[in-house]
Design an enzyme around this catalytic site. Structure first.
Site, PDB file in Angstrom:
ATOM      1  CG  HIS A  49      -2.012  -1.034   1.149  1.00 26.29           C
ATOM      2  ND1 HIS A  49      -2.996  -1.171   2.088  1.00 26.29           N
ATOM      3  CD2 HIS A  49      -2.270  -1.969   0.195  1.00 26.29           C
ATOM      4  CE1 HIS A  49      -3.815  -2.143   1.737  1.00 26.29           C
ATOM      5  NE2 HIS A  49      -3.399  -2.649   0.597  1.00 26.29           N
ATOM      6  CD  GLU A  51      -1.775   4.350   3.278  1.00 32.52           C
ATOM      7  OE1 GLU A  51      -1.458   3.529   2.378  1.00 32.52           O
ATOM      8  OE2 GLU A  51      -2.960   4.597   3.601  1.00 32.52           O
ATOM      9  CD1 TRP A 173      -0.042 -11.204 -35.218  1.00 36.21           C
ATOM     10  CD2 TRP A 173      -1.676 -11.024 -33.713  1.00 36.21           C
ATOM     11  NE1 TRP A 173      -0.060 -12.363 -34.469  1.00 36.21           N
ATOM     12  CE2 TRP A 173      -1.058 -12.271 -33.542  1.00 36.21           C
ATOM     13  CE3 TRP A 173      -2.733 -10.684 -32.897  1.00 36.21           C
ATOM     14  CZ2 TRP A 173      -1.479 -13.187 -32.575  1.00 36.21           C
ATOM     15  CZ3 TRP A 173      -3.140 -11.601 -31.943  1.00 36.21           C
ATOM     16  CH2 TRP A 173      -2.511 -12.831 -31.786  1.00 36.21           C
ATOM     17  CG  ASP A 203     -11.024 -14.031 -33.029  1.00 40.21           C
ATOM     18  OD1 ASP A 203     -11.264 -14.202 -34.233  1.00 40.21           O
ATOM     19  OD2 ASP A 203     -11.143 -12.944 -32.447  1.00 40.21           O
ATOM     20  CG  LEU A 207      -9.016 -15.455 -23.678  1.00 35.58           C
ATOM     21  CD1 LEU A 207     -10.337 -15.371 -22.932  1.00 35.58           C
ATOM     22  CD2 LEU A 207      -8.716 -14.116 -24.326  1.00 35.58           C
ATOM     23  NE  ARG A 210       0.834 -15.937 -25.615  1.00 40.31           N
ATOM     24  CZ  ARG A 210      -0.460 -15.785 -25.913  1.00 40.31           C
ATOM     25  NH1 ARG A 210      -1.391 -16.360 -25.160  1.00 40.31           N
ATOM     26  NH2 ARG A 210      -0.838 -15.073 -26.944  1.00 40.31           N
ATOM     27  CD  GLU A 278      -7.900  -9.509 -24.015  1.00 42.27           C
ATOM     28  OE1 GLU A 278      -7.732  -9.864 -25.186  1.00 42.27           O
ATOM     29  OE2 GLU A 278      -6.999  -9.557 -23.149  1.00 42.27           O
TER      30      GLU A 278
END
Lengths: 358, 358
Positions: A49, A51, A173, A203, A207, A210, A278
């Site tokens: 955190h 702090e 891509w 597709d 998922l 990597r 996505e």
């Protein structure tokens, strides 16, 4: 040093963090003479955190017993009082012997009440310094908490004309290597990645998160398919494992229902608090139409298709003034990043937004 | 100083210019000891050529008769030998008494041959230093010259999902005030602004170049309507003036035909060498499909429509590998500018592109 000036610095520090399961928080340790002794910010779930980060930075250069009774710890958010993955900040502050704590926003969650804990320990507490700015910093994270749902990050990986696939379905891509590497970094810090059943059918994505070398990162998000159509028996996403082992299907078309179901799901021993959505078009449109998008990374790849699948379909808007609006998000690496040939724009829903300059 | 090092600096200077009627050119005046004496770049049609800018910067701090016989003038482009709106650079170089000229690209136009003029005057000339980079700097400008057509800049002022109007036709204003001011700056340096007949019928634009205060800029581009449908009798674009007085209609749907007709048109006493294509969808798609776009300013406004008119329609692409690709253009103010809430991406067709780092 004026409280507002120190809090402004803490706000700037907060913006270096990443949005997701946890809020952005910045902290500053300041001496009685106004000297900044240390600074810290939260870098995302599972890390210190803000702090604690500031205190760790201080004690890296000072002995443990040093007198901090005249020092002030500034934090954009009320210090937490519960031990979670990290120790309670209130305990660390008390142990460090800090004399005063100044915070901006109060913690709106069940974790709130840290200020009272500190006061009972004899620490002077001043709250609500730059409260509006500190609240605006995490306005969407707070909204997600109030709706008992995970924080939602959306990826739009699209052409200049906002297509996500050509007329013949080809889409690999569209974006550059650098954009895809950024996507994998976001995946690796999310608790879950969500796509629609159609995306799985068309597709067949893995998922997974990597590294640039193609290896799996240590932390893998839960793979989530949303929709009513059954997931194909053989697909990369399930890895031939039964449902519940690394992947789940949410049998609904309603994004809020899907998110609330996810909030009840654990992955790796922790609840799902951050989901990366996505695609494809139906899922993205449903989340935008429902106002359930908290953060957007829009990767604009410099090519044109002119036809094919649009990134966003009908969201129920017929005239310009109804259009949902977003604002540039200065958090993380800033509102705009060049990623090889692509431009990645970082956005949050317009509303009580906050930027480092404000 | 090595020739390549000086030419790299000249290339960097060239990128500060604006694309349009004239090529980007940078120039550097260097002493025999390798000291940079002055630098210059071309700022667009009607302004000093780069060589003249460098000389003017030098003579602003030195007396007229100073000996430059041991100095070298570097220029990314062969100095011009013809007097146009500006005096011939060859003449200025000879008058300044410069001993040596080093240039990168040769001038591919009828204006070429400056090197021979300089040599005949006894000046040492070295050509083709970083020739490829200097040619790539203006590869699309050169292509326009070879096709005897104006240089084409395209504006895409669109939502995050690449819409230019909502389902009910509303489109004012999708982009921010700062984006619109940028558009007016580009308008004010273009020779002509081109839209389709449908845009005139639907949006009734003025197509004037205006200051942020709303006043007309001194230089007004020719207003051009492309298409077969007659222009409405009453519309803001014609200002009730007969065709030929500030506006023309090109009665064709073929972009190359339209551009070649424009190249034969004069406006304000000069031929049209730079046209800004603003829309709508049919016109934009036709120019992209024909490969006749030399420069793109894509304004991404952070809102979503989900329906309505897409910025680009069919361009004859059915699969990803056929998609026309663009590259970030570092010229002018760089490849990416934040304009209030919008992000403006500056692109040029991918090809023999050149960036300051190359």
């Amino acid at each position: 040093m004026l409280h507002e000036s120190a809090m402004t610095q803490a706000l700037e520090l907060a913006f270096s963090g990443v949005r997701g399961a946890n809020p952005l928080v910045g902290a500053l340790l300041v001496s009685a003479q106004g000297e900044v002794l240390a600074q810290g910010h939260h870098r995302g779930a599972g890390t210190f955190h803000a702090e604690r980060a500031a205190l760790a930075n201080f004690f890296a250069h000072h002995p443990a017993g040093v007198d901090l009774s005249s020092a002030t710890l500034y934090s954009t958010l009320e210090p937490c009082r519960h031990q979670g993955r990290q120790p309670a900040c209130t305990q660390l502050i008390i142990e460090a012997g800090i004399g005063r704590v100044v915070h901006g926003a109060s913690d709106p969650t069940s974790n709130g009440g840290g200020a009272a804990v500190l006061q009972r320990a004899g620490i002077e507490v001043l709250s609500s310094v730059l409260r509006e700015e500190c609240e605006a910093l995490n306005h969407r994270w707070t909204a997600a908490q109030e709706q008992h749902r995970p924080f939602v990050t959306v990826h739009l990986a699209q052409t200049l004309d906002a297509r996500i696939a050509a007329a013949d379905g080809t889409s690999q891509w569209i974006t550059s290597q650098a954009s895809r590497e950024h996507t994998h970094r976001v995946r690796s810090r999310a608790d879950a990645i969500l796509v629609g059943t159609n995306t799985v059918a068309v597709d067949d994505p893995r998922l997974t998160a990597r590294t640039p070398a193609g290896d799996l990162t240590q932390r893998q998000p839960l793979r989530v398919v949303m929709g009513l159509t059954p997931v194909p028996k053989r697909c990369k996403l399930t890895q031939a494992l039964p449902e519940g082992e690394g992947w789940v299907q949410l049998r609904t078309r309603d994004p809020l229902e899907a998110l609330q179901e996810l909030a009840q799901t654990t992955h790796g021993g922790y609840p799902v608090k951050h989901v990366l959505v996505e695609g494809g078009q139906s899922v993205l449109s449903a989340f935008f139409a429902a106002g359930l998008v908290d953060e957007v990374f829009a990767y604009h790849a410099p090519l044109l298709l002119g036809a094919g699948t649009a990134s966003i379909g009908d969201i129920g808007v017929t005239t310009l003034r109804e259009a949902p609006r977003f604002a540039l998000d200065p958090a993380e690496s800033g509102p705009v990043q060049i990623m090889d040939s692509d431009v990645c724009v970082h956005l949050q829903p317009k509303g009580d937004t906050c930027s480092p300059e404000s």
